[in-house]
Design an enzyme around this catalytic site. Structure first.
Site, mmCIF file in Angstrom:
data_model
loop_
_atom_site.group_PDB
_atom_site.id
_atom_site.type_symbol
_atom_site.label_atom_id
_atom_site.label_comp_id
_atom_site.label_asym_id
_atom_site.label_seq_id
_atom_site.Cartn_x
_atom_site.Cartn_y
_atom_site.Cartn_z
ATOM 1 N N LEU A 131 0.862 -1.169 0.000
ATOM 2 C CA LEU A 131 0.000 0.000 0.000
ATOM 3 C C LEU A 131 0.906 1.228 0.000
ATOM 4 C CD1 LEU A 131 -2.682 -0.952 2.707
ATOM 5 C CD2 LEU A 131 -2.942 -1.050 0.220
ATOM 6 N N ASP A 132 0.461 2.295 -0.635
ATOM 7 C CA ASP A 132 1.237 3.532 -0.620
ATOM 8 C C ASP A 132 1.408 4.037 0.808
ATOM 9 O OD1 ASP A 132 1.349 3.477 -3.398
ATOM 10 O OD2 ASP A 132 -0.460 4.708 -3.619
ATOM 11 N N LYS A 133 2.415 4.857 1.008
ATOM 12 C CA LYS A 133 2.747 5.383 2.335
ATOM 13 C C LYS A 133 1.521 5.938 3.062
ATOM 14 C CE LYS A 133 5.437 9.054 4.549
ATOM 15 N NZ LYS A 133 6.380 10.183 4.318
#
Length: 315
Positions: free
Chosen positions: A137-139
């Site tokens: 998942l993105d940051k």
């Protein structure tokens, strides 16, 4: 300490005439192409019993045999990072990732990542590619992720992802009022100019995103999104491409948009929301050892819940 790897695969017709390293990356997806190229050079990956070069062409029906050892991943140090684990057994970990958490160490984020925390929580993950991380998942995207604790579990879960058998459902808040749900089926690749971004491009990798409306307000829409594929930034790019970018998205959202005549509370909330409004709320897959169908749900994080309250009040 090392782990022995012994795998075989027959080249399918879809990879007839492909380069060896390209076919190997498709047939052994749990390992990076760079790692496979190293094994090809070292003679750990043979074609019909012979050592070839990575650029050599292979044919449908050729037999690939991988016999090598996987060295423990020592590049990343274990760290006592807080992990919100919602399920764990001998094969998998399911966790709820918070905002502002990087999944894998990279330039600018070498420590304090989810991977560092996983190595501390479960030292055996040193022996698994990417410490068992199957998908990212993105940051600043919150929500559910699965991590494999064994090589077999990792291999099976990666294949489930490739076959689009893993259920991944997200909630998002987008700019604009949608009239109905739909599907975006457009290929994605690296942006031709801005290399840190992704974009819809003609020769990109296939990417399919389904979305449906949960609730509409004056200038925004609360949606549920389901992924068939899992390309980098897929939801963010697809929603932006159809002119419904995610609230707060720093890469694809464009300039801050404040609805005309909205309340001061909403104006301030939109200014303060500084990450993409995206949450992985549901995750489901077949357990890699037992074959049982499992699924989990994670409630929206506080910041998205608070934004929805203000949006509903500003009608």
């Amino acid at each position: 300490m090392t782990t022995k790897i012994s795998l075989q695969a027959l080249v399918p017709p879809t990879h007839d005439g492909s380069r060896l390293d390209q076919a190997a990356a498709a047939l052994f997806p749990e390992y990076s192409r760079g790692r496979l190229q190293t094994w090809i050079k070292e003679g750990g990956l043979l074609v019909n019993g012979k050592q070839l070069r990575g650029k050599d062409k292979i044919n449908a029906g050729d037999k690939l045999v991988l016999e090598t050892v996987l060295a423990i991943e020592e590049a990343h140090a274990p760290e006592d990072v807080d992990l919100n684990i919602v399920y764990e057994d001998d094969d998998v970990i399911v966790l709820n990732k918070p905002v502002n958490t990087v999944v894998h160490p990279a330039a600018g984020n070498r420590t304090g990542t989810l991977l560092n925390g996983l190595l501390h929580h479960c030292p055996q993950l040193k022996e698994i590619p990417r410490a068992g991380i199957v998908h990212r998942l993105d940051k600043d995207t919150t929500g559910l992720m699965v991590v494999a604790k064994t090589l077999q579990a990792h291999r099976i879960l990666v294949k489930q992802l490739q076959r689009r058998e893993v259920e991944r459902e997200y909630e998002a808040i987008v700019i604009g009022v949608m009239t109905a749900g739909g599907t975006v089926d457009l290929p994605l690749g690296r942006h031709p100019v801005h290399r840190q971004k992704r974009a819809v491009i003609e020769n990109g990798k296939d990417a399919v995103t389904h979305y449906r409306v949960l609730n509409r307000v004056r200038a925004h829409t609360h949606v549920v999104v389901q992924l068939e594929t899992g390309r980098t930034h897929q939801i963010r790019v697809h929603m932006s491409h159809i002119r419904y970018p995610l609230v707060g998205d720093p890469l694809y959202g464009g300039r801050l948009q404040i609805p005309r005549g909205c309340s001061g509370a909403l104006t301030q909330s939109l200014k303060d929301f500084r990450r993409q409004a995206l949450h992985a709320r549901r995750l489901g897959f077949v357990h890699p050892r037992t074959g049982e169908e499992l699924s989990w749900e994670a409630a929206l994080p506080d910041d998205m819940q608070a934004l929805l309250v203000v949006l509903r009040e500003d009608q």
